[in-house]
Design an enzyme around this catalytic site. Structure first.
Site, PDB file in Angstrom:
ATOM      1  N   ARG A  42       0.814  -1.217   0.000  1.00  0.00           N
ATOM      2  CA  ARG A  42       0.000   0.000   0.000  1.00  0.00           C
ATOM      3  C   ARG A  42       0.849   1.270   0.000  1.00  0.00           C
ATOM      4  O   ARG A  42       0.447   2.271  -0.588  1.00  0.00           O
ATOM      5  CB  ARG A  42      -0.941  -0.004   1.196  1.00  0.00           C
ATOM      6  CG  ARG A  42      -2.161  -0.874   0.952  1.00  0.00           C
ATOM      7  CD  ARG A  42      -3.068  -0.846   2.129  1.00  0.00           C
ATOM      8  NE  ARG A  42      -4.363  -1.415   1.804  1.00  0.00           N
ATOM      9  CZ  ARG A  42      -5.268  -1.755   2.714  1.00  0.00           C
ATOM     10  NH1 ARG A  42      -5.014  -1.580   3.995  1.00  0.00           N
ATOM     11  NH2 ARG A  42      -6.431  -2.244   2.348  1.00  0.00           N
ATOM     12  N   LYS A 200     -17.515 -18.933   3.868  1.00  0.00           N
ATOM     13  CA  LYS A 200     -18.931 -18.818   4.209  1.00  0.00           C
ATOM     14  C   LYS A 200     -19.791 -18.100   3.182  1.00  0.00           C
ATOM     15  O   LYS A 200     -19.429 -17.032   2.696  1.00  0.00           O
ATOM     16  CB  LYS A 200     -19.060 -18.047   5.527  1.00  0.00           C
ATOM     17  CG  LYS A 200     -18.588 -18.836   6.724  1.00  0.00           C
ATOM     18  CD  LYS A 200     -18.710 -17.965   7.935  1.00  0.00           C
ATOM     19  CE  LYS A 200     -18.649 -18.781   9.222  1.00  0.00           C
ATOM     20  NZ  LYS A 200     -18.771 -17.887  10.373  1.00  0.00           N
ATOM     21  N   GLY A 353      -7.507 -10.424   0.271  1.00  0.00           N
ATOM     22  CA  GLY A 353      -6.231 -10.891   0.822  1.00  0.00           C
ATOM     23  C   GLY A 353      -5.812 -12.271   0.344  1.00  0.00           C
ATOM     24  O   GLY A 353      -4.694 -12.462  -0.137  1.00  0.00           O
ATOM     25  N   GLY A 376     -12.005  -4.709   2.176  1.00  0.00           N
ATOM     26  CA  GLY A 376     -13.435  -4.449   2.374  1.00  0.00           C
ATOM     27  C   GLY A 376     -14.035  -3.586   1.276  1.00  0.00           C
ATOM     28  O   GLY A 376     -15.177  -3.799   0.861  1.00  0.00           O
TER      29      GLY A 376
HETATM   30  C1  3PG Z   1      -8.236  -1.929   5.314  1.00  0.00           C
HETATM   31  O1  3PG Z   1      -7.238  -2.316   5.907  1.00  0.00           O
HETATM   32  O2  3PG Z   1      -9.069  -2.718   4.820  1.00  0.00           O
HETATM   33  C2  3PG Z   1      -8.436  -0.475   5.099  1.00  0.00           C
HETATM   34  O3  3PG Z   1      -7.288   0.232   5.408  1.00  0.00           O
HETATM   35  C3  3PG Z   1      -9.629   0.015   5.871  1.00  0.00           C
HETATM   36  O4  3PG Z   1      -9.412  -0.106   7.245  1.00  0.00           O
HETATM   37  P1  3PG Z   1     -10.652  -0.113   8.253  1.00  0.00           P
HETATM   38  O5  3PG Z   1     -11.385  -1.412   8.007  1.00  0.00           O
HETATM   39  O6  3PG Z   1     -10.078  -0.031   9.622  1.00  0.00           O
HETATM   40  O7  3PG Z   1     -11.528   1.056   7.920  1.00  0.00           O
END
Ligand code: 3PG
Ligand code: MG
Length: 398
Positions: A42, A200, A353, A376
């Protein structure tokens, strides 16, 4: 996808010269117990925006969150100090770390870059407090959202500042993610094939339901495939599955069928009696799974069929390995899928991931059309949601 202002255009037009540019990056990297960065993708992915701003003659401020600290309570382990150092190495210049920066009072000259301490230490960041947002916007002339990994959060530095800054733009990383997502999901070359795998159904049910409306083939894998096998009337022994979601799985299969699309159900599987790297692996027909079997991968016949479909696809979206690819005896399915994606002429986008780990393991980085930096955020895109970052940047471009 709606239009948005590209920071690269602002730079090319000379609009960033001498300006205060505030870049929200996602520098949320994993660290070991001593705070050492264990994986810096990142940070490396954030360098182009920073270089672009510096080359354009801007005074550059960069910030990010690191972890989920308590607002207003500084603890050394929440500091971006290790990130500042790594960023400095990558940029080949010193990157000064500035604390307590919300009210300004720090200097940054054109051609200089400073890193503003963990933005989640600021009170009001998480809930996007309007007073904080106003202060953030006042720090800059141009806001650059380049944090795709955090694009699903509507926080002070990811959303509020995009409303209050004089200009709000998408940085090169965010823009590339937006372009790749549009290419894969909004105007895909067909057939569009999605691979959604994971342990899941429950955690990916909305993704499956959303993709069922759009894709031509929905390949399921892992525990998700086991639940779909149950829905198709197959026995799965003691494999990981969610029997109470069989109805939902069936609904996805039916929705796909009604559109002339399909969810390919495995015709053969690789099983073991225990979940272990050295457990003897047995290939069997999907109709012959015993009561004490664990399904740990798709079988070679299924893998070959899916590989063939992937090679003929126009677009491929990949999230999740189809088997326990960490164990050599159960990696065949995931490896075959990875190689088929690599060999396919389809535009492919991958994220998550485990998926990134599989891509690295089979060395196909260069053969995937786009590898998302989002965890996410990528999943929420697949769910069909409009990310807050995309919404606000489109609104500010109007
Ligand atoms: C992650 O690691 O998925 C992003 O940096 C977002 O982090 P967070 O889920 O703590 O908002
Ligand atoms: Mg996280």
């Amino acid at each position: 996808m709606s239009a948005f202002i590209r920071f690269s255009d602002l730079c090319a037009n000379g609009q960033a010269k001498g300006r205060r540019v505030f870049i929200r990056a996602d520098l949320n990297v994993p660290q070991d117990d001593d705070g050492r960065i264990t994986e810096d993708t990142r940070i490396r992915a954030s360098v182009p925006a920073i270089r672009m701003a510096l080359d354009a003659g801007a005074a550059v401020m960069v910030t990010s969150h690191l972890g989920r600290p308590t607002e207003g309570q500084f603890k050394p382990e929440d500091s971006l100090a290790p990130v500042a150092q790594r960023l400095g190495e990558l940029l080949g210049r010193e990157v000064r770390l500035v604390s307590n920066w919300v009210d300004g009072g720090f200097a940054v000259a054109p051609g200089e870059v400073v890193l503003l301490e963990n933005c989640r230490l600021n009170v009001g960041e998480k809930k996007n407090n309007p007073e904080l947002a106003k202060k953030l916007g006042a720090l800059c002339d141009i806001f650059v959202h380049d944090a795709f990994g955090t694009a699903h959060r509507a926080e002070g530095t990811t959303y509020g500042i995009a409303e209050t800054a004089p200009i709000a733009s998408a940085g090169p990383l965010l823009a590339a993610e937006m372009d790749a997502i549009a290419k894969a999901l909004a105007q895909p070359k067909r057939p569009l094939v999605a691979i959604v795998a994971g342990s899941k159904v429950s955690t990916k049910l909305t993704i499956l339901q959303s993709l069922a409306k759009n894709v031509d083939q929905l390949i399921v894998g892992g525990g998700i495939a086991n639940t779909f096998m149950l829905a198709a009337g197959l026995k799965i022994g003691k494999s990981l599955a969610e029997p109470d979601l069989v109805g939902e799985a069936r609904a996805v299969i039916e929705a796909m069928k009604a559109r002339g699309a399909e969810v390919p159900i495995p015709t053969d599987v690789v099983t073991a009696k225990t979940f272990a790297a050295d457990a003897p692996a047995t290939v069997k027909k999907a109709t012959e799974v015993a009561d004490d079997d664990l399904i740990l991968d798709i079988g070679p016949e299924t893998a070959a069929k899916l590989a063939d479909q992937l090679k003929r696809a126009g677009t491929i979206v990949w999230n999740g390995p189809v088997g326990v690819f960490e164990f050599a005896a159960f990696e065949g399915g995931t490896k075959a899928i990875a190689q088929a994606i690599a060999e396919s002429s389809a535009f492919s986008i991958a994220g998550g991931g485990d998926t990134l780990a599989a891509i690295a393991k089979y060395g196909i980085e260069k053969d995937v059309g786009y590898i998302s930096t989002g965890g996410g955020a990528f999943l929420e895109v697949l769910e069909g949601k409009t990310l807050p970052a995309f919404e606000v940047l489109a609104r500010r471009a109007a």
